[in-house]
Design an enzyme around this catalytic site. Sequence first.
Site, PDB file in Angstrom:
ATOM      1  N   ASN A  91      90.858  47.934  68.455  1.00 27.95           N
ATOM      2  CA  ASN A  91      89.910  48.479  68.034  1.00 27.95           C
ATOM      3  C   ASN A  91      89.700  49.953  67.908  1.00 27.95           C
ATOM      4  O   ASN A  91      90.697  50.616  68.362  1.00 27.95           O
ATOM      5  CB  ASN A  91      88.675  47.830  68.737  1.00 27.95           C
ATOM      6  CG  ASN A  91      87.332  47.768  67.585  1.00 27.95           C
ATOM      7  OD1 ASN A  91      86.917  48.745  67.159  1.00 27.95           O
ATOM      8  ND2 ASN A  91      87.033  46.567  67.398  1.00 27.95           N
ATOM      9  N   ARG A  92      88.655  50.658  68.023  1.00 23.36           N
ATOM     10  CA  ARG A  92      88.376  52.178  68.061  1.00 23.36           C
ATOM     11  C   ARG A  92      88.057  52.830  69.221  1.00 23.36           C
ATOM     12  O   ARG A  92      87.317  52.277  70.137  1.00 23.36           O
ATOM     13  CB  ARG A  92      87.236  52.327  67.088  1.00 23.36           C
ATOM     14  CG  ARG A  92      87.506  52.096  65.470  1.00 23.36           C
ATOM     15  CD  ARG A  92      86.521  52.734  64.391  1.00 23.36           C
ATOM     16  NE  ARG A  92      87.051  52.413  63.090  1.00 23.36           N
ATOM     17  CZ  ARG A  92      87.170  51.332  62.334  1.00 23.36           C
ATOM     18  NH1 ARG A  92      86.508  50.508  62.907  1.00 23.36           N
ATOM     19  NH2 ARG A  92      87.742  51.124  61.295  1.00 23.36           N
ATOM     20  N   HIS A 100      93.513  50.676  66.844  1.00 24.03           N
ATOM     21  CA  HIS A 100      94.534  49.314  66.942  1.00 24.03           C
ATOM     22  C   HIS A 100      95.867  49.994  67.319  1.00 24.03           C
ATOM     23  O   HIS A 100      96.858  49.421  66.768  1.00 24.03           O
ATOM     24  CB  HIS A 100      94.658  48.743  65.379  1.00 24.03           C
ATOM     25  CG  HIS A 100      93.676  47.915  65.143  1.00 24.03           C
ATOM     26  ND1 HIS A 100      92.512  47.349  65.909  1.00 24.03           N
ATOM     27  CD2 HIS A 100      93.232  47.647  63.789  1.00 24.03           C
ATOM     28  CE1 HIS A 100      91.574  46.702  65.396  1.00 24.03           C
ATOM     29  NE2 HIS A 100      92.072  46.809  64.007  1.00 24.03           N
ATOM     30  N   HIS A 109      95.305  39.824  64.794  1.00 25.07           N
ATOM     31  CA  HIS A 109      94.505  40.209  63.544  1.00 25.07           C
ATOM     32  C   HIS A 109      94.612  39.411  62.466  1.00 25.07           C
ATOM     33  O   HIS A 109      94.670  39.817  61.214  1.00 25.07           O
ATOM     34  CB  HIS A 109      94.805  41.614  63.110  1.00 25.07           C
ATOM     35  CG  HIS A 109      93.438  42.579  62.556  1.00 25.07           C
ATOM     36  ND1 HIS A 109      93.585  42.318  60.988  1.00 25.07           N
ATOM     37  CD2 HIS A 109      92.770  43.338  63.129  1.00 25.07           C
ATOM     38  CE1 HIS A 109      92.229  43.327  60.834  1.00 25.07           C
ATOM     39  NE2 HIS A 109      91.927  43.910  62.104  1.00 25.07           N
ATOM     40  N   TYR A 116      93.815  37.093  59.412  1.00 19.09           N
ATOM     41  CA  TYR A 116      92.793  36.969  58.453  1.00 19.09           C
ATOM     42  C   TYR A 116      92.657  35.283  58.122  1.00 19.09           C
ATOM     43  O   TYR A 116      93.467  34.863  57.469  1.00 19.09           O
ATOM     44  CB  TYR A 116      92.988  37.700  57.230  1.00 19.09           C
ATOM     45  CG  TYR A 116      92.949  39.053  57.509  1.00 19.09           C
ATOM     46  CD1 TYR A 116      91.402  39.759  56.859  1.00 19.09           C
ATOM     47  CD2 TYR A 116      93.514  39.948  57.591  1.00 19.09           C
ATOM     48  CE1 TYR A 116      91.478  41.218  57.058  1.00 19.09           C
ATOM     49  CE2 TYR A 116      93.619  41.315  58.043  1.00 19.09           C
ATOM     50  CZ  TYR A 116      92.180  41.916  57.753  1.00 19.09           C
ATOM     51  OH  TYR A 116      92.420  43.484  57.751  1.00 19.09           O
ATOM     52  N   ASP A 130      81.460  44.026  60.670  1.00 22.72           N
ATOM     53  CA  ASP A 130      82.657  44.702  61.230  1.00 22.72           C
ATOM     54  C   ASP A 130      81.861  45.025  62.571  1.00 22.72           C
ATOM     55  O   ASP A 130      81.925  46.151  62.754  1.00 22.72           O
ATOM     56  CB  ASP A 130      83.158  45.872  60.458  1.00 22.72           C
ATOM     57  CG  ASP A 130      84.394  46.521  60.790  1.00 22.72           C
ATOM     58  OD1 ASP A 130      84.924  45.795  61.883  1.00 22.72           O
ATOM     59  OD2 ASP A 130      84.960  47.095  60.020  1.00 22.72           O
ATOM     60  N   GLN A 165      85.540  40.944  67.712  1.00 21.54           N
ATOM     61  CA  GLN A 165      85.012  41.489  66.575  1.00 21.54           C
ATOM     62  C   GLN A 165      85.108  40.615  65.607  1.00 21.54           C
ATOM     63  O   GLN A 165      86.047  39.873  65.260  1.00 21.54           O
ATOM     64  CB  GLN A 165      86.213  42.762  66.453  1.00 21.54           C
ATOM     65  CG  GLN A 165      85.817  43.447  65.031  1.00 21.54           C
ATOM     66  CD  GLN A 165      84.728  44.697  65.277  1.00 21.54           C
ATOM     67  OE1 GLN A 165      84.769  45.096  66.741  1.00 21.54           O
ATOM     68  NE2 GLN A 165      84.522  45.534  64.567  1.00 21.54           N
ATOM     69  N   GLU A 172      88.586  38.647  66.253  1.00 26.87           N
ATOM     70  CA  GLU A 172      89.326  39.303  66.996  1.00 26.87           C
ATOM     71  C   GLU A 172      89.008  39.305  68.669  1.00 26.87           C
ATOM     72  O   GLU A 172      87.781  40.309  68.952  1.00 26.87           O
ATOM     73  CB  GLU A 172      89.659  40.629  66.683  1.00 26.87           C
ATOM     74  CG  GLU A 172      90.168  41.001  65.085  1.00 26.87           C
ATOM     75  CD  GLU A 172      89.756  42.158  64.570  1.00 26.87           C
ATOM     76  OE1 GLU A 172      90.071  43.384  65.033  1.00 26.87           O
ATOM     77  OE2 GLU A 172      88.981  42.390  63.410  1.00 26.87           O
TER      78      GLU A 172
END
Length: 344
Positions: free
Chosen positions: A79-80, A106, A175, A177, A245, A280, A309
Site C-alpha cells: 500500500n501507500r 507496494h 494482490h 484479483y 479502494d 484493502q 489485500e
Amino acid sequence: MEITRTLFGHTAAGEAVDRFTLTDGAVSASILTLGGVIQSLVVPDKDGAPVDVALGFDCVAAYEAQDCYIGALIGRCANRIAGGRFTLSGRTYQLALNDRGLCHLHGGETGFNLRVWSPSLSANGLTLRYHSPDGEEGYPGALDAAVTYRLEHGALTLEYHATSTQDTLCNLSNHVYFNLAGHASGTVGAQRLRVYASRYTPIGDTGTATGEIAPVIGTKLDLQQAAALGDAWDDPQLANAGGYDHNYMIDGFGQRTFAEAYCPENGIQLTVISDLPAMQLYTGNFLHDKLPTGKGGAVYGRRHGFCLETQFPPNAPGCPAFPQPVLHAGAAYHSRTTYALGTP
Ligand code: GAL
C-alpha cells in the site's frame, strides 16, 4: 495435496521462472516463482464445472509488462506511504515515489512482485524465499522473506515469515484479483461481499490514509451486511478512489474471518481468514484495456476483478494511531492468510 513443477518461461534478464501447481481434489492453485504470483485458482462451481477465479497471464513477459500487480506478492511494504518518507529508530528514510511521484506504493519501482523467488518443497507445501538486500528500494536492513503456500480442503493458505538485520518496515500481502464468475467474465459488480469491519481508514486526495479511523456505519463503505460490489462503487462518496479502494480495520484479533464474497450466478464463495489488523478492498478501478492479453486470450478491463489485500493499515508510519508494521532487527515477522473456496 499434490504438487507438480513445470518451466513457465524466462524473465527479460534471463532468469528461469517455474510454475508449481498444487492440487487438492477438484481444487488447484498454480504459483509462479516470479513474484510468488497466484497464476490460477481453479474451483468447481455448484454444478461441478471448473472455474478459474484468478486473473492472470500465460507468459512471463506479460507479468513483467503489466502494471497492476496481478496475482503477486507485495513487499516490503504493501500500500501507500505518503511522500515515501518514514522515521524509524531515530533515522529518516526516503523511499521511491513510484505512485505519481507522490507516494511510495507496494514496495517501490521493483517490488517483491517482480523478483524471482527460490522455491523448495516440504510436507507443509511450497515455500518461496527472497533475500532483499540492505537498502533495496530505500528500506533499511537486509530482509529474508519466506512465503509458504498450502492447499487443503479447498483453501489456499499463505504463511508469511521474515527477519531483518536492522529495524525496518515489513507489511507483506498478496494482490490476487478474484473474479468468482471466472477470470474472463467481465466486471465483478454483481458479486456480493461482506466485510467484517465496523471501521475504516479514510483517504485524502492522493489516496493515502489521513490517519483517522472512522466508523463505516452510515457510509457507502459499510459492508457489514453483504452487498453487490456494483451497488455503490459509482457513488460520489467513493469518487475520490474511483470505486472501492479502501482499507478496513477488521473487527477482533487473531485468526478470524475478514470477508466473504459470493457469486450468485455459479454459487462460488470465497472466505478470507487472516490474523492481520486490516484489509484493502480494491475493485480493480485501475485495471485498463492496455494490459497484456490475459490467460486463454482473456481481455481484462476496469473492475474485472477485486482484491482483498490483508495487511497492516496503509501509510502507518505517518499515522500514529495505526498498528505499525515495524520489524525489529532479529525479531520474527509471521502472519497467515487463507482464501477458502467452495459452494455452500
Ligand atoms: C491497490 C491499490 C490501488 C492501486 C492498485 C494497483 O492495492 O489500493 O490504489 O494502486 O493496488 O494498481
